[in-house]
Write an enzyme that holds these catalytic residues in place. Structure first.
Site, PDB file in Angstrom:
ATOM      1  N   ARG A  80      -2.772   2.695  -0.926  1.00 41.40           N
ATOM      2  CA  ARG A  80      -2.778   1.811   0.249  1.00 41.40           C
ATOM      3  C   ARG A  80      -2.323   0.441  -0.215  1.00 41.40           C
ATOM      4  O   ARG A  80      -2.135   0.205  -1.407  1.00 41.40           O
ATOM      5  CB  ARG A  80      -4.130   1.811   0.994  1.00 41.40           C
ATOM      6  N   GLY A  81      -2.169  -0.483   0.758  1.00 42.21           N
ATOM      7  CA  GLY A  81      -1.583  -1.791   0.435  1.00 42.21           C
ATOM      8  C   GLY A  81      -0.102  -1.699   0.776  1.00 42.21           C
ATOM      9  O   GLY A  81       0.586  -0.767   0.328  1.00 42.21           O
ATOM     10  N   ALA A  82       0.384  -2.685   1.560  1.00 41.20           N
ATOM     11  CA  ALA A  82       1.723  -2.570   2.145  1.00 41.20           C
ATOM     12  C   ALA A  82       2.832  -2.276   1.126  1.00 41.20           C
ATOM     13  O   ALA A  82       3.594  -1.310   1.283  1.00 41.20           O
ATOM     14  CB  ALA A  82       2.028  -3.827   2.955  1.00 41.20           C
ATOM     15  N   ARG A 119       1.663   5.947   8.280  1.00 41.20           N
ATOM     16  CA  ARG A 119       0.869   4.801   8.748  1.00 41.20           C
ATOM     17  C   ARG A 119       1.804   3.850   9.509  1.00 41.20           C
ATOM     18  O   ARG A 119       2.959   3.687   9.108  1.00 41.20           O
ATOM     19  CB  ARG A 119       0.196   4.057   7.569  1.00 41.20           C
ATOM     20  N   GLN A 133     -12.162  -2.369   0.418  1.00 36.29           N
ATOM     21  CA  GLN A 133     -11.112  -2.652  -0.578  1.00 36.29           C
ATOM     22  C   GLN A 133     -11.497  -3.849  -1.450  1.00 36.29           C
ATOM     23  O   GLN A 133     -11.089  -3.935  -2.598  1.00 36.29           O
ATOM     24  CB  GLN A 133      -9.783  -2.954   0.129  1.00 36.29           C
ATOM     25  N   ASP A 190       0.683  -7.301   5.981  1.00 34.74           N
ATOM     26  CA  ASP A 190       1.287  -5.985   6.233  1.00 34.74           C
ATOM     27  C   ASP A 190       2.558  -6.092   7.062  1.00 34.74           C
ATOM     28  O   ASP A 190       3.409  -5.208   7.025  1.00 34.74           O
ATOM     29  CB  ASP A 190       0.283  -5.061   6.918  1.00 34.74           C
ATOM     30  N   ASN A 249      -2.544  -8.485   9.005  1.00 31.29           N
ATOM     31  CA  ASN A 249      -3.166  -8.152   7.717  1.00 31.29           C
ATOM     32  C   ASN A 249      -4.502  -7.475   8.018  1.00 31.29           C
ATOM     33  O   ASN A 249      -4.892  -7.302   9.178  1.00 31.29           O
ATOM     34  CB  ASN A 249      -3.342  -9.414   6.860  1.00 31.29           C
ATOM     35  N   LYS A 250      -5.203  -7.104   6.976  1.00 31.59           N
ATOM     36  CA  LYS A 250      -6.459  -6.369   7.096  1.00 31.59           C
ATOM     37  C   LYS A 250      -7.403  -6.984   8.115  1.00 31.59           C
ATOM     38  O   LYS A 250      -7.542  -8.200   8.168  1.00 31.59           O
ATOM     39  CB  LYS A 250      -7.106  -6.311   5.703  1.00 31.59           C
TER      40      LYS A 250
END
Ligand code: MRU
Length: 341
Positions: A41-43, A81, A188, A229, A239-240
């Site tokens: 995960r993570g863009a 995603r 995370q 993201d 973002n998150k």
């Protein structure tokens, strides 16, 4: 991520920090499943993994219909995603390379080279961003920062975006302490960011997301530093989930707010953050922890995993192309004047 010419290994981020397990992948659909299930995960890491997924796809082809097979696998990867634009950016790059190939053997070689190139470029971008970010931070005495989610080596080609800046601050002895939001519901921050920082000896204090206001009110934190993201043409940032709350808190407490992201996270085809597709995940992610029920069975749940921070709350967007201060459409256009497909 470890590329081995005929398979891809991904560190299973769901198991960290307790277990370090590397999962082998030989097909694009396995990679797509690992992206969807948060193994990776993570863009930027999602984009790089997808590129390797396309390289794996080329290896699986047969002489008949090889191009269509790779295109079908790209579609499967594209559906893994929705929010991080790095995924679609990487697939577009791979599609351009595929268009230059006349044989499947050529495609196997060129697509693998392209994926390795995307990986290497991301690492280089991380290092460049850390350099640019430091030019914005004029505080000479060591100061503390607060970050959200995980934007480190795990989420990128190697060094990190926001966490890369934090690493660099530590190297330059400018960093007093990092406050890491735990980042509900996937944790995370506690599972990944605290793990990355602690193993490098960077001073980190873990806090519940709800403690951020109390921390910022104390005056020790000078910058909130986060990743992204997707960044739209007007400088809005997805973002998150929880990033938007932090930006509001930072403005209230006169703490500066920095977004660090590579050009592959910029989507100039969208005018504003309202157009960004926000991923909604299963409500069970909030109602259960490791299979243990922590909310009434059947309760209604709202679980968007990203939010949009308006550009007006951001002091600086740092990319490998340079820094955009007080981002808006003209600042974005000075660095990103192309429109992406
Ligand atoms: O759901 P995730 O863990 O993929 O979300 C990750 C984030 O929101 C990160 O902050 C963002 O991708 C930047 S990573 C360099």
């Amino acid at each position: 991520m470890r590329w081995h010419d005929d398979f891809l290994e991904l560190l299973d981020q769901r198991l960290l920090p307790a277990d370090e397990v590397w999962l082998p992948h030989t097909t694009a659909s396995e990679v797509a499943t690992s992206i969807r299930n948060m193994v990776v995960r993570g863009a930027p890491a999602i984009g790089i993994s997808a590129a390797y997924g396309v390289a794996l796809s080329a290896l699986q082809t047969t002489d008949n219909g090889w191009k269509q097979m790779i295109e079908a696998d790209m579609q499967v990867l594209a559906e893994s995603r929705p929010t991080a634009v790095n995924l679609f950016w990487a697939l577009n790059r791979m599609r351009e390379v595929l268009a230059t190939c006349d044989t499947r053997h050529q495609a196997q070689r060129r697509l693998a080279e392209a994926a390795i190139g995307i990986h290497g470029d991301d690492l280089a971008a991380n290092l460049a961003m850390a350099g640019h970010a430091l030019t914005v931070m004029d505080d000479r005495a060591p100061f503390s920062v607060l970050t959200h989610c995980n934007t480190g080596a795990l989420a990128t080609g190697g060094y990190g975006t926001a966490l890369g800046v934090i690493r660099r601050l530590h190297e330059e002895k400018m960093l007093k302490r990092v406050y890491a939001d735990e980042t509900r519901p996937w944790l995370q921050g506690s599972r990944l960011t605290a793990w990355e920082l602690a193993r490098e000896g960077i001073p980190v204090t873990l806090n519940a997301d709800g403690a951020a206001a109390a921390i910022l009110s104390r005056g020790e934190v000078k910058w909130v530093i986060v990743g992204a993201d997707r960044i739209t043409a007007n400088g809005d940032v997805a973002n998150k989930i929880g990033t938007y709350s932090l930006a509001v808190l930072a403005r209230h407490h006169k703490v500066r707010f920095m977004v660090v992201a590579p050009a592959s996270t910029v989507d100039m085809s969208l005018e504003s953050g309202q157009e960004i597709p926000i991923e909604q995940r299963d409500g069970l992610e909030i109602c259960e922890i490791k299979g243990i029920q922590i909310a009434p069975v059947g309760v209604d749940v709202f679980n968007p995993v990203f939010d949009v921070t308006p550009a007006s709350l951001i002091d600086a967007i740092v990319t490998e192309r340079g820094v955009i201060h007080e981002p808006d459409i003209s600042g974005m256009r000075t660095l990103f004047n192309e429109r992406k497909p």
